[in-house]
Design an enzyme around this catalytic site. Structure first.
Site, PDB file in Angstrom:
ATOM      1  N   CYS A  99       0.843  -1.201   0.000  1.00 40.94           N
ATOM      2  CA  CYS A  99       0.000   0.000   0.000  1.00 40.94           C
ATOM      3  C   CYS A  99       0.879   1.252   0.000  1.00 40.94           C
ATOM      4  CB  CYS A  99      -0.903  -0.013   1.233  1.00 40.94           C
ATOM      5  SG  CYS A  99      -1.803   1.522   1.523  1.00 40.94           S
ATOM      6  N   SER A 100       0.709   2.104  -0.988  1.00 42.39           N
ATOM      7  CA  SER A 100       1.533   3.314  -1.081  1.00 42.39           C
ATOM      8  C   SER A 100       1.293   4.252   0.099  1.00 42.39           C
ATOM      9  CB  SER A 100       1.285   4.042  -2.400  1.00 42.39           C
ATOM     10  OG  SER A 100      -0.047   4.506  -2.477  1.00 42.39           O
TER      11      SER A 100
END
Length: 121
Positions: free
Chosen positions: A11-12
């Protein structure tokens, strides 16, 4: 300065939050919640501490959400689904100085960094 992040490495927003916490000098405990899933009581407490409803803390766009038909589910059913399917847990949750923040936006992330800096002063 100690913080705990409930983190998904793919997840960025999780990666951004972890990097920002470390750059701020926090000693960060990383909980990869997909494999180290909080139990129901801990998850409920994290959500409440963040000032969120259970519905606000669930990822309704995940395929398993539709598969489980959770649109009309109550909080108990949502919590059970999140523990059984941790990909449903919204991220990243960050705990610092006894408070929890859903650090998805730059503003909420800055809020937790400011809290950590104030504790260090």
């Amino acid at each position: 300065m100690d913080a705990t992040i409930y983190y998904n490495p793919s997840c960025s927003k999780s990666r951004t939050a972890l990097d920002a916490l470390r750059q701020a000098g926090a000693d960060v405990t990383v909980v990869e919640y997909l494999t180290d899933t909080p139990d129901r009581a801990e998850l409920k407490q994290l959500i409440a501490s963040a000032g969120l409803s259970v519905r606000d803390a669930i990822r309704s766009g995940e395929p398993v959400y539709a598969t489980l038909d959770l649109d009309d589910a109550d909080d108990d059913a949502l919590l059970d689904a999140m523990v059984a399917n941790p990909s449903l847990i919204q991220r990243p949750l960050v705990v610092a100085e006894g408070e929890t923040v859903m650090a998805r936006s730059p503003q909420s992330l800055q809020q937790i960094i400011d809290r950590l800096a104030a504790a260090q002063s």
